[in-house]
Design a protein around this motif. Structure first.
Motif, PDB file in Angstrom:
ATOM      1  N   PRO A 172       5.313 -14.149   5.042  1.00 43.04           N
ATOM      2  CA  PRO A 172       3.981 -13.614   5.324  1.00 43.04           C
ATOM      3  C   PRO A 172       3.255 -13.247   4.027  1.00 43.04           C
ATOM      4  O   PRO A 172       3.884 -12.979   3.010  1.00 43.04           O
ATOM      5  N   MET A 173       1.937 -13.229   4.101  1.00 45.99           N
ATOM      6  CA  MET A 173       1.094 -12.766   3.003  1.00 45.99           C
ATOM      7  C   MET A 173       0.584 -11.376   3.399  1.00 45.99           C
ATOM      8  O   MET A 173       0.612 -11.009   4.574  1.00 45.99           O
ATOM      9  N   PRO A 174       0.070 -10.623   2.435  1.00 42.01           N
ATOM     10  CA  PRO A 174      -0.468  -9.300   2.783  1.00 42.01           C
ATOM     11  C   PRO A 174      -1.467  -9.334   3.945  1.00 42.01           C
ATOM     12  O   PRO A 174      -1.459  -8.429   4.793  1.00 42.01           O
ATOM     13  N   ASP A 175      -2.291 -10.387   4.034  1.00 46.24           N
ATOM     14  CA  ASP A 175      -3.240 -10.465   5.153  1.00 46.24           C
ATOM     15  C   ASP A 175      -2.526 -10.610   6.503  1.00 46.24           C
ATOM     16  O   ASP A 175      -3.038 -10.149   7.527  1.00 46.24           O
ATOM     17  N   ASP A 176      -1.368 -11.291   6.510  1.00 49.60           N
ATOM     18  CA  ASP A 176      -0.591 -11.406   7.749  1.00 49.60           C
ATOM     19  C   ASP A 176      -0.027 -10.043   8.147  1.00 49.60           C
ATOM     20  O   ASP A 176       0.033  -9.709   9.336  1.00 49.60           O
ATOM     21  N   ILE A 177       0.411  -9.292   7.157  1.00 49.63           N
ATOM     22  CA  ILE A 177       0.922  -7.935   7.423  1.00 49.63           C
ATOM     23  C   ILE A 177      -0.209  -7.080   7.995  1.00 49.63           C
ATOM     24  O   ILE A 177      -0.048  -6.388   8.999  1.00 49.63           O
ATOM     25  N   VAL A 183      -7.129   5.506   1.542  1.00 52.98           N
ATOM     26  CA  VAL A 183      -6.404   4.303   1.085  1.00 52.98           C
ATOM     27  C   VAL A 183      -6.800   3.077   1.915  1.00 52.98           C
ATOM     28  O   VAL A 183      -6.868   1.958   1.376  1.00 52.98           O
ATOM     29  N   ALA A 184      -7.098   3.301   3.191  1.00 50.42           N
ATOM     30  CA  ALA A 184      -7.552   2.180   4.024  1.00 50.42           C
ATOM     31  C   ALA A 184      -8.926   1.706   3.547  1.00 50.42           C
ATOM     32  O   ALA A 184      -9.163   0.505   3.368  1.00 50.42           O
ATOM     33  N   GLN A 185      -9.804   2.671   3.310  1.00 50.88           N
ATOM     34  CA  GLN A 185     -11.153   2.366   2.826  1.00 50.88           C
ATOM     35  C   GLN A 185     -11.114   1.654   1.471  1.00 50.88           C
ATOM     36  O   GLN A 185     -11.932   0.766   1.189  1.00 50.88           O
ATOM     37  N   ALA A 186     -10.152   2.014   0.634  1.00 55.82           N
ATOM     38  CA  ALA A 186     -10.042   1.435  -0.715  1.00 55.82           C
ATOM     39  C   ALA A 186      -9.528  -0.001  -0.687  1.00 55.82           C
ATOM     40  O   ALA A 186      -9.587  -0.696  -1.697  1.00 55.82           O
ATOM     41  N   GLY A 187      -8.978  -0.433   0.458  1.00 53.71           N
ATOM     42  CA  GLY A 187      -8.551  -1.820   0.561  1.00 53.71           C
ATOM     43  C   GLY A 187      -7.059  -2.056   0.592  1.00 53.71           C
ATOM     44  O   GLY A 187      -6.611  -3.207   0.529  1.00 53.71           O
ATOM     45  N   ALA A 188      -6.268  -0.983   0.704  1.00 58.24           N
ATOM     46  CA  ALA A 188      -4.824  -1.177   0.869  1.00 58.24           C
ATOM     47  C   ALA A 188      -4.590  -2.005   2.140  1.00 58.24           C
ATOM     48  O   ALA A 188      -5.319  -1.858   3.121  1.00 58.24           O
ATOM     49  N   PHE A 189      -3.564  -2.885   2.113  1.00 56.83           N
ATOM     50  CA  PHE A 189      -3.317  -3.733   3.296  1.00 56.83           C
ATOM     51  C   PHE A 189      -2.357  -3.076   4.282  1.00 56.83           C
ATOM     52  O   PHE A 189      -2.206  -3.566   5.420  1.00 56.83           O
ATOM     53  N   ALA A 190      -1.720  -1.993   3.871  1.00 52.50           N
ATOM     54  CA  ALA A 190      -0.807  -1.240   4.731  1.00 52.50           C
ATOM     55  C   ALA A 190      -0.534   0.074   4.028  1.00 52.50           C
ATOM     56  O   ALA A 190      -0.825   0.218   2.828  1.00 52.50           O
ATOM     57  N   VAL A 191       0.019   1.032   4.763  1.00 52.51           N
ATOM     58  CA  VAL A 191       0.328   2.323   4.140  1.00 52.51           C
ATOM     59  C   VAL A 191       1.651   2.854   4.683  1.00 52.51           C
ATOM     60  O   VAL A 191       1.879   2.852   5.898  1.00 52.51           O
ATOM     61  N   VAL A 192       2.517   3.261   3.778  1.00 57.90           N
ATOM     62  CA  VAL A 192       3.762   3.932   4.158  1.00 57.90           C
ATOM     63  C   VAL A 192       3.451   5.397   4.435  1.00 57.90           C
ATOM     64  O   VAL A 192       2.776   6.061   3.640  1.00 57.90           O
ATOM     65  N   LEU A 193       3.934   5.892   5.581  1.00 59.11           N
ATOM     66  CA  LEU A 193       3.833   7.316   5.934  1.00 59.11           C
ATOM     67  C   LEU A 193       5.235   7.887   5.876  1.00 59.11           C
ATOM     68  O   LEU A 193       6.092   7.522   6.683  1.00 59.11           O
ATOM     69  N   GLU A 194       5.483   8.752   4.910  1.00 52.02           N
ATOM     70  CA  GLU A 194       6.832   9.300   4.745  1.00 52.02           C
ATOM     71  C   GLU A 194       6.881  10.786   5.099  1.00 52.02           C
ATOM     72  O   GLU A 194       6.102  11.581   4.576  1.00 52.02           O
TER      73      GLU A 194
END
Ligand code: KIV
Ligand code: NA
Length: 270
Positions: free
Chosen positions: A5-10, A170-181
């Protein structure tokens, strides 16, 4: 064979079948998980898990590159994400770009991960605009344990609004996903519902868009401590210790090597 997969698929997996991911640091571990994971993270947890460091703060670019190269050799169908180590991206967006580009160029990783919410948003946008897909990481960010005061649950009580703002940023900035720890389940669920990118939980919620664990934790190989959020699916550390004890006993009893492990003077004629 499916392509990686590519980041866009994720990103597009938001709200679908949960994304599966684990950390990996070596070729054989990467091979073991390649067919089962959507993406594999070369985590800076490598410092604690494989190098015996007391935290992730001592992990260097060189360590990340060496382990990233090893993991890349073991993957063909999972995407590889690599952690930016402490000190390699916080100073400026230019420093972050330089080191992220080096990590990707020298390891072949398809994306980098960095820790931090609203305060890293400008850097995330800078990297994404220049060709570097970024996975964000908020909640408990282990590179900041010295300012967070330890490995505590994040985003409880008064801190909830700041955690929501970090997710939005981070979503607004363009991250393709975010880890929530290590955040409360209800906060993880609220973030998952409100942002357009996949949330990857670790100590978060089964409602996240994906899950990640440190592979040595879930295999029972890393036993210095066990976080509440770790589920041990195997006990390879105990199995390994028992195997080594059996070997030691065999050597001392001269029952290893046995006949099948040693060589005759002449090769067999067949
Ligand atoms: O370094 C790591 O292993 C990580 C995951 C736990 C998300 O950052
Ligand atoms: Na990490």
């Amino acid at each position: 064979k499916k392509r990686a997969p590519m980041p866009d698929d994720i990103r597009a997996a938001k709200g679908g079948t949960p994304l599966v991911s684990l950390t990996a640091y070596t070729t054989p571990m990467a091979q073991m998980m390649d067919a089962h994971c959507d993406f594999v993270l070369v985590g800076d947890s490598v410092g604690m898990v494989l190098h015996g460091l007391p935290s992730t703060l001592g992990v260097t670019m060189e360590m990340m590159i060496l382990h990233g190269q090893a993991v890349a050799r073991g993957l063909s169908s999972a995407m590889m994400v690599i952690d930016m180590p402490f000190g390699s991206y916080e100073e400026s967006r230019e420093q972050a770009f330089r080191n992220a580009a080096r990590l990707m160029a020298e390891t072949g990783a398809g994306a980098v991960k960095l820790e931090g919410g609203a305060h890293m948003a400008e850097t995330i946008a800078f990297l994404v605009a220049r060709g570097i897909p970024v996975m964000a990481h908020i909640g408990l960010t282990p590179q900041s344990i010295n300012t967070l005061g330890g490995y505590k649950v994040q985003g409880r009580g008064d801190a909830r609004d700041a955690a929501l703002a970090d997710a939005d940023a981070v979503a607004q900035a363009g991250a393709f996903a975010v880890v929530l720890e290590k955040v409360p389940q209800s906060l993880a669920d609220e973030i998952t519902a409100r942002i357009p990118i996949p949330t990857i939980g670790i100590g978060a919620s089964a409602g996240c868009d994906g899950q990640i664990l440190v592979v040595d934790d879930m295999l029972g190989l890393f036993t210095a401590f066990k976080a509440k959020f770790v589920k041990r699916y195997a006990h390879l550390g105990d199995d390994g210790a028992a195997a080594i004890a059996a070997y030691a006993a065999d050597v001392r009893a001269r029952t290893f090597p046995a006949a099948e492990h040693v060589f005759a003077d002449e090769a067999p004629s067949t």
